[in-house]
Write a protein that holds these residues in place. Structure first.
Motif, PDB file in Angstrom:
ATOM      1  N   TRP A  31       0.835  -1.194   0.000  1.00 42.61           N
ATOM      2  CA  TRP A  31       0.000   0.000   0.000  1.00 42.61           C
ATOM      3  C   TRP A  31       0.872   1.248   0.000  1.00 42.61           C
ATOM      4  N   THR A  32       0.521   2.207  -0.813  1.00 45.36           N
ATOM      5  CA  THR A  32       1.106   3.544  -0.749  1.00 45.36           C
ATOM      6  C   THR A  32      -0.030   4.547  -0.772  1.00 45.36           C
ATOM      7  N   PHE A  33       0.256   5.726  -0.240  1.00 43.80           N
ATOM      8  CA  PHE A  33      -0.801   6.713  -0.057  1.00 43.80           C
ATOM      9  C   PHE A  33      -0.346   8.051  -0.604  1.00 43.80           C
ATOM     10  N   GLU A  34      -1.262   8.771  -1.212  1.00 42.78           N
ATOM     11  CA  GLU A  34      -0.908  10.011  -1.891  1.00 42.78           C
ATOM     12  C   GLU A  34      -2.003  11.063  -1.730  1.00 42.78           C
ATOM     13  N   VAL A  35      -1.575  12.313  -1.565  1.00 41.36           N
ATOM     14  CA  VAL A  35      -2.492  13.450  -1.541  1.00 41.36           C
ATOM     15  C   VAL A  35      -2.250  14.284  -2.785  1.00 41.36           C
ATOM     16  N   SER A  36      -3.296  14.602  -3.508  1.00 39.85           N
ATOM     17  CA  SER A  36      -3.181  15.418  -4.718  1.00 39.85           C
ATOM     18  C   SER A  36      -4.126  16.603  -4.618  1.00 39.85           C
ATOM     19  N   ARG A  37      -3.608  17.780  -4.868  1.00 37.47           N
ATOM     20  CA  ARG A  37      -4.433  18.991  -4.826  1.00 37.47           C
ATOM     21  C   ARG A  37      -5.210  19.112  -6.131  1.00 37.47           C
ATOM     22  N   LYS A  38      -6.542  19.292  -6.041  1.00 42.38           N
ATOM     23  CA  LYS A  38      -7.373  19.406  -7.229  1.00 42.38           C
ATOM     24  C   LYS A  38      -7.773  20.853  -7.480  1.00 42.38           C
ATOM     25  N   SER A  39      -8.019  21.604  -6.424  1.00 45.67           N
ATOM     26  CA  SER A  39      -8.352  23.017  -6.540  1.00 45.67           C
ATOM     27  C   SER A  39      -8.136  23.629  -5.168  1.00 45.67           C
ATOM     28  N   GLU A  40      -8.405  24.896  -5.034  1.00 45.59           N
ATOM     29  CA  GLU A  40      -8.160  25.554  -3.755  1.00 45.59           C
ATOM     30  C   GLU A  40      -9.008  24.921  -2.650  1.00 45.59           C
ATOM     31  N   GLY A  41      -8.327  24.363  -1.662  1.00 50.41           N
ATOM     32  CA  GLY A  41      -9.004  23.739  -0.535  1.00 50.41           C
ATOM     33  C   GLY A  41      -9.561  22.360  -0.799  1.00 50.41           C
ATOM     34  N   LYS A  42      -9.397  21.813  -1.999  1.00 49.82           N
ATOM     35  CA  LYS A  42      -9.949  20.505  -2.337  1.00 49.82           C
ATOM     36  C   LYS A  42      -8.807  19.558  -2.719  1.00 49.82           C
ATOM     37  N   TYR A  43      -8.838  18.344  -2.157  1.00 53.42           N
ATOM     38  CA  TYR A  43      -7.765  17.380  -2.374  1.00 53.42           C
ATOM     39  C   TYR A  43      -8.355  15.993  -2.631  1.00 53.42           C
ATOM     40  N   GLU A  44      -7.537  15.166  -3.285  1.00 58.97           N
ATOM     41  CA  GLU A  44      -7.878  13.759  -3.456  1.00 58.97           C
ATOM     42  C   GLU A  44      -6.892  12.927  -2.645  1.00 58.97           C
ATOM     43  N   LEU A  45      -7.423  12.085  -1.764  1.00 58.54           N
ATOM     44  CA  LEU A  45      -6.610  11.163  -0.985  1.00 58.54           C
ATOM     45  C   LEU A  45      -6.675   9.809  -1.683  1.00 58.54           C
ATOM     46  N   THR A  46      -5.531   9.285  -2.097  1.00 64.59           N
ATOM     47  CA  THR A  46      -5.501   8.063  -2.900  1.00 64.59           C
ATOM     48  C   THR A  46      -4.761   6.962  -2.162  1.00 64.59           C
ATOM     49  N   PHE A  47      -5.424   5.818  -2.031  1.00 63.24           N
ATOM     50  CA  PHE A  47      -4.810   4.607  -1.496  1.00 63.24           C
ATOM     51  C   PHE A  47      -4.408   3.750  -2.703  1.00 63.24           C
ATOM     52  N   ALA A 193      -1.186   9.914 -11.283  1.00 60.06           N
ATOM     53  CA  ALA A 193      -2.323   9.210 -10.675  1.00 60.06           C
ATOM     54  C   ALA A 193      -3.579   9.402 -11.491  1.00 60.06           C
ATOM     55  N   LYS A 194      -3.768  10.611 -12.002  1.00 59.68           N
ATOM     56  CA  LYS A 194      -4.967  10.901 -12.782  1.00 59.68           C
ATOM     57  C   LYS A 194      -4.981  10.086 -14.064  1.00 59.68           C
ATOM     58  N   GLN A 195      -3.784  10.011 -14.735  1.00 61.92           N
ATOM     59  CA  GLN A 195      -3.718   9.258 -15.973  1.00 61.92           C
ATOM     60  C   GLN A 195      -3.959   7.770 -15.712  1.00 61.92           C
ATOM     61  N   ALA A 196      -3.349   7.264 -14.615  1.00 58.25           N
ATOM     62  CA  ALA A 196      -3.533   5.850 -14.302  1.00 58.25           C
ATOM     63  C   ALA A 196      -4.989   5.549 -14.001  1.00 58.25           C
TER      64      ALA A 196
END
Length: 704
Positions: A31-47, A193-196
């Motif tokens: 398992w690896t974990f990632e935070v990606s910023r999508k817009s101001e104040g909004k994020y995607e947490l990915t497992f 991550a988005k492309q995958a």
């Protein structure tokens, strides 16, 4: 409709292999974990999950019989963090049937991402815990629960910062912040991550062809069955004659009739696509597993059943029919389309029950299930219109509409009542209410079958029924088709009756509740007498109410006393001066059920288990029972032990160095191991008997 349900229960055979596993099976997940910023104040947490070869993880909505344990993610409440929508999965989801599981199941091989969108108002850590279980072709590892944390390090909440956490080999979560450039050049982690995710989604949700073919055939059969209902059957000669007589020539009439038929298919296809768009494939899959959707479908099928039995008539608003009918004509293809739409609307009172059944069936087909199911249903309805338009001379062979069509509706009403009970039973088993134990369920089916047979013979009448047809002497008679259907109904009732006393009923075993809910078995006597314990010994009490329904049929039949708590079993073993048989098993363990059915059911095996051992079944996935707060702890692996199932699984690993099921270990009350290794899944009866005899001899040697 019975045929439709049988299609859903069709299963393929898988390879069986599990040889002498008494060592710890290493967790095949990374398992690896990632935070990606999508817009101001909004994020995607990915497992991000990568799986070793041959291992799979269930989908969040796995389908099947409700015993598959899907991954779950729990976020700790934080006023600065708001979850946007539900967590979603991205990967190549596989849907297929498995031996021993009722209905298709969905899972992922190789890799899958789980993504949760959040809104945050300040920097900090987002914490929680996640639980997952992985399986291969022969076994499932115990569920694992661990903590996770994501770091949001974005002072202005406006930069392209990312944070990445990596799960190390010890199961601990290490957090590392990764600063992305303000002006990205090339692929950032978020882009990758988005492309995958986009690439995986192209193939996600595509079930294997067998599942879609079953749904197609089920929908087609339902459509053809709906044709004989009064709402549609009576429209066939009227509609076909209209096209053939109002058109300028035969070719045009056939063309218009075909356009009309394809319009029906198209309308139902739109309905299937609307269901996909509104609910999504994952939400549909949960219909077959979660207790709330099952209760909703129980209520809906009751509504349909009462409507078919004549209590009331389900219709769509008359204004819909008026508006659509005003646009219907044969002067244009659009006018013909509205003619087809009019038929769909006015026939709703007859097709509604079929539509409900197709929705349930289509839920098992992943993303394309609803489209295939409803399109084939439309094809079944449209086929007679196209056929008789091309061969209008056959119209005269159609039987005239009459009371027989109402008999069809009433027959379908009885079938709907029987199917409604299945949904209530699913919810009952999931929650452990014990409202519909096996004999109660079967008893109601017996009554419904007898009543249906009586109705078909004219001995039971409803207010809207016509008189039976009369012969030339004025005497009412039963037609041959009604007689054959009545014979089938009575025969089915007779077949079901022995099930109330414990007969296996293999033809419908996937529909009736499990044998563990049976309160009385003729061959083994009543449950209390057959499971009586020796004088002075405390009978099993802990967790019995919740786990008794999963008791093996062999234990029920032969009256084997089974404990579900180790301390209770040790207390009994001390009084009886017998060794303990530790049965490490699982609610959703297929090979456990096979071992019980193939080996425990042997009289010589059961004789030894009853007379020479105290049996305790330790369910490693019994996670509906929370441990008291004082008994919770963190295992050496880093897993949080919060449920009885967690505790049993950790005990198996730490004490015996194994995490495979089924696995049988034998100890005395002083915890001395009576065999060097545990006994794994091996359906060789002679080998298991020899193992039991060797354990008994070792116990006598240590305890003369």
């Amino acid at each position: 409709m019975t045929r439709l349900i049988r299609f859903c229960a069709f299963a393929l055979t898988l390879l069986l292999s599990l040889n002498g596993m008494a060592e710890i099976v290493k967790d095949p997940t990374t398992w690896t974990f990632e935070v990606s910023r999508k817009s101001e104040g909004k994020y995607e947490l990915t497992f991000h999950l990568k799986l070793s070869e041959h291992w799979h993880i269930w989908s969040i909505n796995p389908g099947g019989d409700g015993l598959q344990l899907p991954p779950s993610f729990k976020f700790k409440k934080d006023p600065s963090v708001k979850l946007i929508g539900k967590i979603r999965e991205s990967g190549k989801r596989i849907t297929e049937t498995m031996d021993g599981v009722d209905g298709p199941v969905s899972y992922f091989l190789n890799k899958v991402d789980y993504i949760q969108t959040v809104e945050v108002t300040k920097n900090g850590m987002i914490k929680g815990e996640w639980t997952y279980q992985v399986c291969d072709e022969s076994m499932c590892l115990p569920p694992t629960t661990k903590d996770f944390s994501f770091t949001i390090d974005d002072p202005a909440l406006a930069s392209a910062d990312t944070a990445r956490t990596v799960l190390n080999d010890t199961g601990n979560v290490a957090v590392a912040s990764v600063q992305a450039p303000a002006t990205p050049s090339g692929n950032t982690p978020a882009d990758t991550a988005k492309q995958a995710g986009t690439e995986d989604k192209k193939e996600a949700g595509n079930p294997v062809p067998e599942s879609l073919w079953l749904i197609f055939l089920g929908g087609l059969g339902a459509g053809l069955a709906a044709v004989v209902t009064p709402c549609i059957y009576s429209m066939i000669p009227i509609t076909v004659s209209f096209f053939t007589k109002k058109s300028k020539d035969r070719k045009t009439g056939i063309t218009n009739a075909l356009v009309y038929s394809f319009s029906i298919i198209f309308i139902f296809a739109i309905l299937g696509m609307a269901i996909i768009a509104i609910f999504g494939a994952n939400a549909l899959n949960s219909l077959s597993t979660h207790w709330i959707p099952n209760l909703i479908f129980f209520a809906i099928f009751l509504l349909f059943a009462f409507s078919f039995l004549g209590a009331f008539e389900l219709t769509l608003p008359s204004s819909w029919t008026s508006r659509v009918d005003s646009k219907a004509n044969t002067n244009s293809y659009s006018g013909i389309f509205f003619m087809a739409l009019t038929l769909v609307i006015v026939s709703f009172s007859c097709t509604s029950a079929f539509i409900g059944g197709i929705a349930v069936l289509a839920a098992k087909g992943g993303f394309w299930g609803p489209l295939v199911g409803f399109s084939s249903f439309g094809l079944g309805i449209a086929f007679p219109f196209a056929l008789f338009a091309m061969f209008p001379s056959y119209l005269k062979n159609l039987e005239k509409p009459g009371g027989w069509q109402n008999a069809v509706k009433v027959t379908l009403g009885f079938i709907e009542l029987a199917l409604a009970l299945k949904f209530l039973s699913n919810a009952d088993l999931a929650k452990g209410w014990r409202l519909l134990d096996r004999e109660i369920f079967i008893g109601i089916w017996v009554v419904l079958s007898i009543l249906l047979g009586m109705y078909l013979l004219g001995k039971l009448r409803f207010s809207h029924d016509d008189d039976l047809p009369k012969n030339m002497f004025g005497i009412p008679y039963v037609s041959v088709p009604r007689l054959l259907l009545a014979i089938s109904a009575f025969s089915f009732a007779i077949y079901l009756v022995p099930g109330m006393w414990g007969a296996p009923l293999k033809a419908v075993s996937s529909f009736v509740p499990p044998m563990g809910t049976q309160d009385f078995i003729a061959t083994g006597g009543s449950a209390p007498a057959a499971h009586a314990v020796a004088e002075g010994v405390t009978a099993p009490s802990k967790y019995v109410e919740k786990l008794k329904i999963y008791e093996p049929e062999a234990a029920k039949k032969f009256g084997l006393v089974t404990y579900y708590d180790l301390e209770e079993a040790k207390a009994a073993a001390k009084i009886l001066k017998k060794p303990l048989m530790l049965d490490f098993t699982g609610i959703n363990c297929i090979n456990c059920r096979k071992m019980e059915g193939q080996v425990w059911s042997d009289p010589e095996v059961m004789k030894r288990m009853k007379e020479d051992f105290v049996v305790v079944s330790l369910y490693v996935d019994f996670n509906n029972e929370e441990l008291p707060e004082a008994q919770r702890y963190v295992a050496q692996s880093g897993s949080k032990i919060t449920t009885v199932g967690n505790k049993n699984a950790d005990y198996q690993v730490t004490r015996f160095g194994s995490n495979a099921q089924p696995l049988y270990f034998f100890v005395d009350v002083d915890d001395h191991q009576l065999a060097e290794k545990g006994y794994p899944y091996d359906p060789n009866i002679d080998k298991f008997i020899a193992h039991l005899d060797a354990v008994k001899a070792k116990y006598k040697e240590l305890n003369p």
